[in-house]
Design a protein around this motif. Sequence first.
Motif, PDB file in Angstrom:
ATOM      1  N   ALA A 196       0.828  -1.210   0.000  1.00 24.11           N
ATOM      2  CA  ALA A 196       0.000   0.000   0.000  1.00 24.11           C
ATOM      3  C   ALA A 196       0.861   1.258   0.000  1.00 24.11           C
ATOM      4  N   VAL A 197       1.850   1.322   0.887  1.00 24.25           N
ATOM      5  CA  VAL A 197       2.648   2.559   0.968  1.00 24.25           C
ATOM      6  C   VAL A 197       3.499   2.746  -0.286  1.00 24.25           C
ATOM      7  N   ARG A 198       3.996   1.653  -0.864  1.00 28.62           N
ATOM      8  CA  ARG A 198       4.771   1.785  -2.103  1.00 28.62           C
ATOM      9  C   ARG A 198       3.914   2.367  -3.225  1.00 28.62           C
ATOM     10  N   ARG A 199       2.685   1.903  -3.327  1.00 29.31           N
ATOM     11  CA  ARG A 199       1.812   2.420  -4.376  1.00 29.31           C
ATOM     12  C   ARG A 199       1.484   3.889  -4.167  1.00 29.31           C
ATOM     13  N   LEU A 200       1.541   4.350  -2.928  1.00 27.14           N
ATOM     14  CA  LEU A 200       1.281   5.754  -2.629  1.00 27.14           C
ATOM     15  C   LEU A 200       2.547   6.605  -2.712  1.00 27.14           C
ATOM     16  N   GLY A 201       3.691   5.958  -2.975  1.00 26.77           N
ATOM     17  CA  GLY A 201       4.947   6.683  -3.057  1.00 26.77           C
ATOM     18  C   GLY A 201       5.487   7.119  -1.707  1.00 26.77           C
ATOM     19  N   LEU A 202       5.170   6.354  -0.663  1.00 28.73           N
ATOM     20  CA  LEU A 202       5.564   6.689   0.698  1.00 28.73           C
ATOM     21  C   LEU A 202       6.403   5.580   1.310  1.00 28.73           C
ATOM     22  N   VAL A 203       6.855   5.826   2.527  1.00 25.46           N
ATOM     23  CA  VAL A 203       7.491   4.791   3.344  1.00 25.46           C
ATOM     24  C   VAL A 203       6.583   4.544   4.547  1.00 25.46           C
ATOM     25  N   PRO A 204       6.672   3.377   5.191  1.00 21.46           N
ATOM     26  CA  PRO A 204       5.737   3.038   6.276  1.00 21.46           C
ATOM     27  C   PRO A 204       5.676   4.056   7.407  1.00 21.46           C
ATOM     28  N   SER A 205       6.801   4.676   7.740  1.00 24.03           N
ATOM     29  CA  SER A 205       6.818   5.620   8.854  1.00 24.03           C
ATOM     30  C   SER A 205       5.965   6.861   8.594  1.00 24.03           C
ATOM     31  N   GLU A 206       5.561   7.071   7.333  1.00 23.08           N
ATOM     32  CA  GLU A 206       4.747   8.234   6.986  1.00 23.08           C
ATOM     33  C   GLU A 206       3.252   7.942   7.038  1.00 23.08           C
ATOM     34  N   ALA A 207       2.885   6.744   7.425  1.00 27.97           N
ATOM     35  CA  ALA A 207       1.477   6.349   7.405  1.00 27.97           C
ATOM     36  C   ALA A 207       1.016   5.834   8.766  1.00 27.97           C
ATOM     37  N   TRP A 208      -0.300   5.869   8.965  1.00 29.02           N
ATOM     38  CA  TRP A 208      -0.953   5.174  10.080  1.00 29.02           C
ATOM     39  C   TRP A 208      -1.687   3.972   9.501  1.00 29.02           C
ATOM     40  N   TYR A 209      -1.733   2.909  10.294  1.00 30.73           N
ATOM     41  CA  TYR A 209      -2.580   1.776   9.929  1.00 30.73           C
ATOM     42  C   TYR A 209      -3.565   1.516  11.057  1.00 30.73           C
ATOM     43  N   VAL A 210      -4.829   1.338  10.705  1.00 36.47           N
ATOM     44  CA  VAL A 210      -5.897   1.122  11.681  1.00 36.47           C
ATOM     45  C   VAL A 210      -6.566  -0.212  11.399  1.00 36.47           C
ATOM     46  N   GLY A 211      -6.459  -1.134  12.362  1.00 37.44           N
ATOM     47  CA  GLY A 211      -7.104  -2.434  12.248  1.00 37.44           C
ATOM     48  C   GLY A 211      -7.872  -2.756  13.517  1.00 37.44           C
ATOM     49  N   ASP A 212      -8.548  -3.898  13.534  1.00 36.94           N
ATOM     50  CA  ASP A 212      -9.417  -4.214  14.667  1.00 36.94           C
ATOM     51  C   ASP A 212      -8.985  -5.442  15.457  1.00 36.94           C
ATOM     52  N   ASN A 213      -7.810  -6.008  15.173  1.00 35.15           N
ATOM     53  CA  ASN A 213      -7.354  -7.107  16.016  1.00 35.15           C
ATOM     54  C   ASN A 213      -5.838  -7.086  16.180  1.00 35.15           C
ATOM     55  N   PHE A 214      -5.398  -7.806  17.175  1.00 35.73           N
ATOM     56  CA  PHE A 214      -3.984  -7.800  17.530  1.00 35.73           C
ATOM     57  C   PHE A 214      -3.141  -8.673  16.600  1.00 35.73           C
ATOM     58  N   ASP A 215      -3.575  -9.917  16.382  1.00 36.16           N
ATOM     59  CA  ASP A 215      -2.705 -10.899  15.730  1.00 36.16           C
ATOM     60  C   ASP A 215      -2.586 -10.696  14.229  1.00 36.16           C
ATOM     61  N   ARG A 216      -3.554 -10.091  13.590  1.00 39.11           N
ATOM     62  CA  ARG A 216      -3.423  -9.753  12.173  1.00 39.11           C
ATOM     63  C   ARG A 216      -2.910  -8.318  12.006  1.00 39.11           C
ATOM     64  N   ASP A 217      -3.601  -7.372  12.631  1.00 43.01           N
ATOM     65  CA  ASP A 217      -3.395  -5.962  12.320  1.00 43.01           C
ATOM     66  C   ASP A 217      -2.253  -5.309  13.082  1.00 43.01           C
ATOM     67  N   VAL A 218      -2.309  -5.345  14.403  1.00 45.63           N
ATOM     68  CA  VAL A 218      -1.251  -4.699  15.185  1.00 45.63           C
ATOM     69  C   VAL A 218       0.101  -5.340  14.876  1.00 45.63           C
ATOM     70  N   LEU A 219       0.124  -6.669  14.778  1.00 45.43           N
ATOM     71  CA  LEU A 219       1.362  -7.371  14.475  1.00 45.43           C
ATOM     72  C   LEU A 219       1.872  -7.001  13.083  1.00 45.43           C
ATOM     73  N   CYS A 220       0.962  -6.883  12.131  1.00 44.78           N
ATOM     74  CA  CYS A 220       1.348  -6.480  10.769  1.00 44.78           C
ATOM     75  C   CYS A 220       1.944  -5.075  10.775  1.00 44.78           C
ATOM     76  N   GLY A 221       1.309  -4.153  11.493  1.00 40.46           N
ATOM     77  CA  GLY A 221       1.812  -2.798  11.567  1.00 40.46           C
ATOM     78  C   GLY A 221       3.192  -2.727  12.192  1.00 40.46           C
ATOM     79  N   LYS A 222       3.399  -3.527  13.241  1.00 43.09           N
ATOM     80  CA  LYS A 222       4.712  -3.556  13.891  1.00 43.09           C
ATOM     81  C   LYS A 222       5.765  -4.096  12.938  1.00 43.09           C
ATOM     82  N   ARG A 223       5.463  -5.186  12.246  1.00 39.53           N
ATOM     83  CA  ARG A 223       6.429  -5.792  11.330  1.00 39.53           C
ATOM     84  C   ARG A 223       6.763  -4.874  10.163  1.00 39.53           C
TER      85      ARG A 223
END
Length: 271
Positions: A196-223
Motif C-alpha cells: 500500500a505505501v509503495r503504491r502511494l509513493g511513501l514509506v511506512p513511517s509516513e502512514a498510520w494503519y488502523v485495524g481491529d485485532n492484535f494478531d493480524r493488524d497490530v502485528l502487521c503494523g509492527k512488522r
Amino acid sequence: MMKTKVVSGKKLTVPRALLLDFGGVIVETSRVPGWEARLARHIHELLADLKPAVDSHDVEQIASDIKAGCTADSHWKNAMSRPFAPRELRQEEFWGDFVAADWPQKSRDAVVQQASDLCRRMGNMRSTRALRDGILDLLDIAEAAGVQLGIVSNALSGQVHLDFLQERGLTSRFAVEIHSDAAGVRKPNPEMILLAVRRLGLVPSEAWYVGDNFDRDVLCGKRAGIGGNILMEAEGTYHMPYDLKVAPDAIIAGPRELIQLFQNAQRGKAA
C-alpha cells in the motif's frame, strides 16, 4: 468494549496516508442466519446442470460441507497469523480442499472452476455490512488535510468489499486498495502494508494503519514499521488465537475517536 482510548506513550505525527482495515473499521458486519442453505441451493442447481450428470448432491449435505469448510478456514486463518509472511488461501483451495474434498471429482472440479463467483456470492450472502458511525466524517477530515486514504484488508473475496464501496459511491475516496486474495499474501505479512505505501509513493513511517485485532493488524503494523499503529475496537478484538505480547500505539473505540486522535496529531498534542 472500552469507551476511551489507551495510548502507548508514543507521540503520533500527522500521517501522509491513513490505511484502514475494511471489516471492523470501515464497516461493521452481522452474520445472516441460514446463509449456508441459500448458497447450497445455488450450488445444487449448478451441479444439477453438469453434462453428463453426476450423482445427485443433497442440499443439506452441501450446506453442511460449506459450514465445515468455513470452520476449517477459520482455524487456518488463526494458524496463519503466527508465521512472519503468510500467504493467502486461494479461492480454488477453499472450495476444492475445504468444502468439496470428498465430492466426486466432476463436482469438485465444477466448484473449483466457479471459485471466484462462489466466494463473491458467499461473502454477500454470509454477512450484512453497515458503515461504522463517524467513518464518513473521518474520510472528509483526512481528505481536507491532504492525507491519502487506503484499504488494507484480508479477504477471501476482496470484490465483496469493492461491491459495497461502489454501491455507496465511495470507491473514489480511496487511493489504494490492497486485498489479500489479489495480493496473494495476508496480514500479519508486512507486505500487505508495504504494498500500500509503495503504491502511494511513501514509506511506512509516513502512514498510520488502523485495524481491529492484535494478531493480524497490530502485528502487521509492527512488522512493517508503520508510523502510527492504531487498534480500533470491534467484535472479536480481544479474542486472540494465541498469547501475543504486542501493543499498538493507541486503542480507540471507533471512527470518532480516530478523528480526535488525528486532530490531536494536527495540533501537535499528545494523544
